[in-house]
Scaffold this active site. Sequence first.
Site, PDB file in Angstrom:
ATOM      1  N   CYS A 109      52.405  35.920 121.614  1.00 23.82           N
ATOM      2  CA  CYS A 109      51.738  35.234 122.720  1.00 23.82           C
ATOM      3  C   CYS A 109      50.482  35.967 123.178  1.00 23.82           C
ATOM      4  O   CYS A 109      49.601  35.359 123.784  1.00 23.82           O
ATOM      5  CB  CYS A 109      52.694  35.023 123.887  1.00 23.82           C
ATOM      6  SG  CYS A 109      53.505  36.508 124.467  1.00 23.82           S
ATOM      7  N   GLU A 112      57.401  33.109 130.963  1.00 28.27           N
ATOM      8  CA  GLU A 112      56.407  33.800 130.131  1.00 28.27           C
ATOM      9  C   GLU A 112      55.991  32.813 129.051  1.00 28.27           C
ATOM     10  O   GLU A 112      56.722  32.586 128.089  1.00 28.27           O
ATOM     11  CB  GLU A 112      57.007  35.078 129.527  1.00 28.27           C
ATOM     12  CG  GLU A 112      57.414  36.127 130.546  1.00 28.27           C
ATOM     13  CD  GLU A 112      56.233  36.724 131.283  1.00 28.27           C
ATOM     14  OE1 GLU A 112      55.095  36.628 130.776  1.00 28.27           O
ATOM     15  OE2 GLU A 112      56.428  37.274 132.377  1.00 28.27           O
ATOM     16  N   LEU A 113      54.809  32.229 129.226  1.00 30.24           N
ATOM     17  CA  LEU A 113      54.402  31.120 128.374  1.00 30.24           C
ATOM     18  C   LEU A 113      53.274  31.530 127.428  1.00 30.24           C
ATOM     19  O   LEU A 113      53.139  32.680 127.076  1.00 30.24           O
ATOM     20  CB  LEU A 113      54.007  29.924 129.246  1.00 30.24           C
ATOM     21  CG  LEU A 113      55.087  29.507 130.271  1.00 30.24           C
ATOM     22  CD1 LEU A 113      54.602  28.351 131.124  1.00 30.24           C
ATOM     23  CD2 LEU A 113      56.397  29.156 129.588  1.00 30.24           C
ATOM     24  N   GLY A 122      58.475  31.162 126.052  1.00 29.20           N
ATOM     25  CA  GLY A 122      58.263  30.147 125.029  1.00 29.20           C
ATOM     26  C   GLY A 122      57.004  29.359 125.291  1.00 29.20           C
ATOM     27  O   GLY A 122      56.046  29.858 125.897  1.00 29.20           O
ATOM     28  N   SER A 123      57.002  28.116 124.886  1.00 31.03           N
ATOM     29  CA  SER A 123      55.793  27.298 124.960  1.00 31.03           C
ATOM     30  C   SER A 123      55.562  26.763 126.362  1.00 31.03           C
ATOM     31  O   SER A 123      56.489  26.607 127.164  1.00 31.03           O
ATOM     32  CB  SER A 123      55.899  26.128 123.981  1.00 31.03           C
ATOM     33  OG  SER A 123      56.855  25.187 124.430  1.00 31.03           O
ATOM     34  N   GLU A 139      46.980  27.306 121.993  1.00 32.95           N
ATOM     35  CA  GLU A 139      47.530  28.536 121.441  1.00 32.95           C
ATOM     36  C   GLU A 139      47.773  28.342 119.952  1.00 32.95           C
ATOM     37  O   GLU A 139      48.620  27.548 119.548  1.00 32.95           O
ATOM     38  CB  GLU A 139      48.839  28.900 122.144  1.00 32.95           C
ATOM     39  CG  GLU A 139      49.457  30.188 121.634  1.00 32.95           C
ATOM     40  CD  GLU A 139      50.750  30.535 122.344  1.00 32.95           C
ATOM     41  OE1 GLU A 139      50.978  31.731 122.598  1.00 32.95           O
ATOM     42  OE2 GLU A 139      51.536  29.616 122.644  1.00 32.95           O
ATOM     43  N   LYS A 150      70.393  32.128 125.576  1.00 26.71           N
ATOM     44  CA  LYS A 150      70.202  31.108 124.542  1.00 26.71           C
ATOM     45  C   LYS A 150      68.977  31.491 123.720  1.00 26.71           C
ATOM     46  O   LYS A 150      67.839  31.326 124.150  1.00 26.71           O
ATOM     47  CB  LYS A 150      69.988  29.711 125.128  1.00 26.71           C
ATOM     48  CG  LYS A 150      70.114  28.620 124.048  1.00 26.71           C
ATOM     49  CD  LYS A 150      69.481  27.302 124.428  1.00 26.71           C
ATOM     50  CE  LYS A 150      68.051  27.218 124.008  1.00 26.71           C
ATOM     51  NZ  LYS A 150      67.822  27.239 122.526  1.00 26.71           N
TER      52      LYS A 150
END
Length: 477
Positions: free
Chosen positions: A280, A246-247, A226-227, A378, A174
């Site tokens: 990121c 993985e933020l 993502g966040s 961030e 997705k």
Amino acid sequence: MERELILGGQKVKTNNLVEIKYPYTQEVIAKVHFATEKEALQAVEIAKQGAKEMAKLTPYERYKLLMKAAEILERRSEEFAKTLVLEVGKTIREARTEVQRAIQTLLFSAEEARRIGGEVIPIDAHPNGKGKFGFYVREPVGIVSAITPFNFPLNLSMHKVAPALASGNAVILKPSERTPLTPLMLGELLLEAGFPPSAISVLPGFGEVGKVITTHPDVRVVSFTGSRKVGEIIAKQCGIKKLVLELGSNSAVVVHKDADIERAVQKTVQGGYAIAGQVCISVQRVFVHESIFDLFLERLSSEVEKLKVGDPMEESTDVGPMISISEVERIQSWIDEALQYGSKLITGGVSCGDKVSSVLVPTVVSLVPPQSKLYREEAFAPVVVVNPYSDVDQAIQMVNDSDYGLQVGVFTKDLEIAWRFIRGIKAGGVLINEGPNFRADQMPYGGVKFSGVGKEGPKYAIEDYTEIKMVIFNLDA
């Protein structure tokens, strides 16, 4: 251009047609058929068969399919690059780099497909192990759900999809609702390479799709980039399965008093403004020893002001648009807040042109207090914060004063000082005389604290995308 979603290898139209816009001009570049809960549930059912088909393939056969995919991507590289520009807004040079990185991710994944093995375990080293011989093998988990962000829609999708296929799984991808085009092209490429159709689904969609493919009990691994906010939601709702997150980050650079200032400036510019800062591991916080603070700030602002801002399709453009006008407005409000706290605007801070646009002029802000959003959160924007420090211990404390810990860059010529930073910094990676934005696609990549859980890089992702099966022979039987 109208694009269908890919459901178990088949192109499918839905009643949910969504416009995709070019961030630079806001023009509609495509209309994409988005999935709903219905298609997501169908994708899981089809993937069950896809997992069986993938498990029949030998490691060599998976290697060959991935190599074929790499050949196709190389042949279509310029097409992919131009599509990346149109849906992300990154510059054409940055887009070409992403395509080449995606090829490398495919190649490394192909090689790792042939290296998935096991290990002999000395069972008889245990008091009760006499007469027994043991070893373990790795087997595919079955179905992997991959959810990816807008900033690297091709290579970050590849970092999930390629290792998952290399280890013999079916994949449901997705992509971000903002950038579904290159992931759909990736799905078509994998089918052209010869992967079993039932093993490949690409479902552009919104939260309802993500919820199905993360909570479904038949999905064994969820890999999300993502966040932090969305990562926490997924972690709470996904149930008993493997989770790779993985933020975000607000990556730091430390410039010590003995550093090569020109190199530190160059790496800060490269790391702070690539893809309009929407990375990121983008350079966000720069801590400079007080003895060279003014000199560094002067040279940094001089180089930042040389960056060419504008049309991302032009070969000479250095910084293109952010993903949307609303994101520009958000970061400008953060800059305003920092200025209200007494920070100094060194350069930038405004959108390009006479009115608010999706392009933010590359920005440097100094003397930013820790309580401001520009320091704590961030930024994900072409903004760099520069603050002074007095000694190594203070610099380490300032770097670690963050909810995040992905990668950090340290500039020093002193090996002892470098080791002090390496041991003191809490992050997934510490890079000496290099910016935190550097990533080689085969290395273990991931953070600590709220920057995530688990590692990417084909070899390390495969550890999450496989299960260990222990085998023991009783030789006395």
